[in-house]
Scaffold this motif. Structure first.
Motif, PDB file in Angstrom:
ATOM      1  N   TYR A 257       6.603   7.620  -8.490  1.00 48.21           N
ATOM      2  CA  TYR A 257       8.331   5.989  -8.240  1.00 48.21           C
ATOM      3  C   TYR A 257       7.653   4.994  -7.672  1.00 48.21           C
ATOM      4  N   ALA A 258       6.811   5.330  -6.300  1.00 46.80           N
ATOM      5  CA  ALA A 258       7.381   4.003  -5.325  1.00 46.80           C
ATOM      6  C   ALA A 258       6.626   2.936  -6.288  1.00 46.80           C
ATOM      7  N   ILE A 259       4.817   3.545  -7.014  1.00 48.53           N
ATOM      8  CA  ILE A 259       3.920   2.319  -7.530  1.00 48.53           C
ATOM      9  C   ILE A 259       5.212   2.014  -8.578  1.00 48.53           C
TER      10      ILE A 259
ATOM     11  N   LEU B 256       0.822  -1.118  -0.334  1.00 50.43           N
ATOM     12  CA  LEU B 256      -0.093  -0.358   0.190  1.00 50.43           C
ATOM     13  C   LEU B 256       1.275   0.528  -0.039  1.00 50.43           C
ATOM     14  N   VAL B 257       0.799   1.930  -0.818  1.00 52.05           N
ATOM     15  CA  VAL B 257       1.563   3.700  -0.926  1.00 52.05           C
ATOM     16  C   VAL B 257       0.298   4.110  -0.794  1.00 52.05           C
ATOM     17  N   HIS B 258       1.098   5.298   0.497  1.00 50.68           N
ATOM     18  CA  HIS B 258       0.398   6.234   0.468  1.00 50.68           C
ATOM     19  C   HIS B 258       0.583   7.431  -0.711  1.00 50.68           C
TER      20      HIS B 258
ATOM     21  N   THR C 284      -2.490   1.481  -3.298  1.00 48.84           N
ATOM     22  CA  THR C 284      -2.825   3.284  -3.901  1.00 48.84           C
ATOM     23  C   THR C 284      -3.908   4.208  -3.591  1.00 48.84           C
ATOM     24  N   THR C 285      -3.745   5.096  -2.519  1.00 46.06           N
ATOM     25  CA  THR C 285      -4.791   6.254  -2.179  1.00 46.06           C
ATOM     26  C   THR C 285      -4.214   7.859  -2.986  1.00 46.06           C
TER      27      THR C 285
END
Ligand SMILES: NC(=O)c1ccc[n+]([C@@H]2O[C@H](COP(=O)([O-])OP(=O)(O)OC[C@H]3O[C@@H](n4cnc5c(N)ncnc54)[C@H](OP(=O)(O)O)[C@@H]3O)[C@@H](O)[C@H]2O)c1
Length: 312
Positions: free
Chosen positions: A160-162, A149-151, A174-175
């Motif tokens: 970038y994280a996604i 889960l990337v906030h 993600t949110t």
């Protein structure tokens, strides 16, 4: 040389264009002619004086800790780099930042810009991209088949994280606010939750890793969605409340980015292969007015992707 710097802490009005001495590289450093830089939240947090205890520097302070450009000088112990190389980096955190015509970078922090990547796309990467990399992989130990889960997926670190999480075969949730959902699906997100209308903690469970980029209530609620025993949360925004943390049998670490040229090269390779791209939400010139406006946008907490600053 020209730089945008501050001579005291304060609001955006303290940002001033000024003439400062050109930086001198030591034996293991290079001087980079800045083609582009970017704005990160640390820039205005430092400008306000919030980080004074950690970084009690002399004025003037040149802000900015992302650079892309061309090597214009090299120290006499520098190996593997030459004048004219196209490079990017997250330089060491010093008062000689990157809102300037030239900046200094340690050779170990440099990475080559892939040929298919522009200076603007490259300048967006180092600070946010390395934070995502280190949070997901060095500390978060994210593996193929796990769910992360990337906030704040629409932010600098989130975009970038996604993509980095997808590059290792993880499932990404993600949110983001509704207007950014299509963009985040386009980056590879498997599920996007509108944090303004839905409570992620009621929708999710059995998450392997949470990348906390928001803190506060979001961090607190995130403990609820993690798998017991093997779940872990990596926060880039601060420590968890001990009382809350004790209620869950999960891992937690609060981290601070370490600049790293080798890891930046790994991200560069993914960019060269078309697996990771920079989402540039806005661009401003490297002028007093440009930086003033860019800080204003970053301070809203709702900038899309990265804010890039282009040298004239
Ligand atoms: N520890 C470290 O080394 C380190 C390194 C880098 C960054 N940081 C910190 O990490 C934080 C994030 O950095 P960043 O560069 O990604 O910031 P950013 O680019 O300014 O983040 C902006 C994004 O956050 C989203 N957002 C705001 N509130 C949200 C919420 N409640 N839920 C979900 N999304 C929300 C916004 O999306 P919408 O427009 O869709 O609302 C916007 O796209 C900052 O506080 C920064 O200082 C720490």
């Amino acid at each position: 040389m020209k730089a945008i710097a501050i001579e005291k802490y304060g609001s955006k009005e303290v940002l001033k264009e000024m003439q400062v001495e050109e930086p001198k590289a030591n034996a293991k450093q290079v001087v980079v002619e800045v083609k582009a830089t970017s704005v990160n939240p640390i820039d205005w947090k430092l400008r306000e004086g919030y980080l004074q205890k950690m970084m009690d520097w002399q004025f003037p302070i040149i802000l900015g800790w992302d650079v892309s450009g061309i090597i214009s000088e090299i120290g006499n112990e520098v190996i593997g780099w030459k004048v004219g190389d196209r490079v990017f980096a997250r330089p060491e955190t010093t008062r000689f930042g990157t809102y300037a015509e030239y900046t200094i970078v340690d050779q170990s922090l440099l990475a080559k810009i892939p040929e298919n990547i522009s200076f603007e796309e490259a300048a967006a990467v180092p600070l946010a991209g390395l934070t995502a990399w280190q949070g997901l992989f060095n500390y978060g130990k994210l593996k193929e088949g796990e769910t992360v889960l990337v906030h704040a997926g629409a932010g600098g670190v989130g975009t970038y994280a996604i993509q980095l999480a997808k590059s290792v075969g993880a499932k990404v949730i993600t949110t983001a606010s509704q207007k950014n959902h299509d963009l985040l699906f386009g980056l590879g997100a498997d599920q996007v939750i509108d944090y303004k209308t839905d409570n992620f903690a009621e929708l999710l469970n059995e998450i392997d890793l949470v990348l906390d980029t928001v803190g506060g209530e979001v961090q607190k609620e995130s403990f609820k969605v993690l798998k017991q025993k093997t779940g872990r949360m990596i926060s880039i925004v601060g420590l968890a409340d001990e009382e809350v943390r004790k209620q869950y049998d999960v891992g937690f670490e609060s981290i601070w980015l370490e600049p790293n040229g080798r890891e930046l090269t790994e991200i560069a390779n993914l960019m060269a292969a078309g697996k990771v791209k920079s989402v540039i939400g806005s661009k401003y010139p490297l002028t007093e007015k440009g930086i003033y406006e860019a800080h204003g946008l970053s301070e809203t907490h709702h900038a899309l992707g990265k804010i890039v600053i282009v040298s004239d």
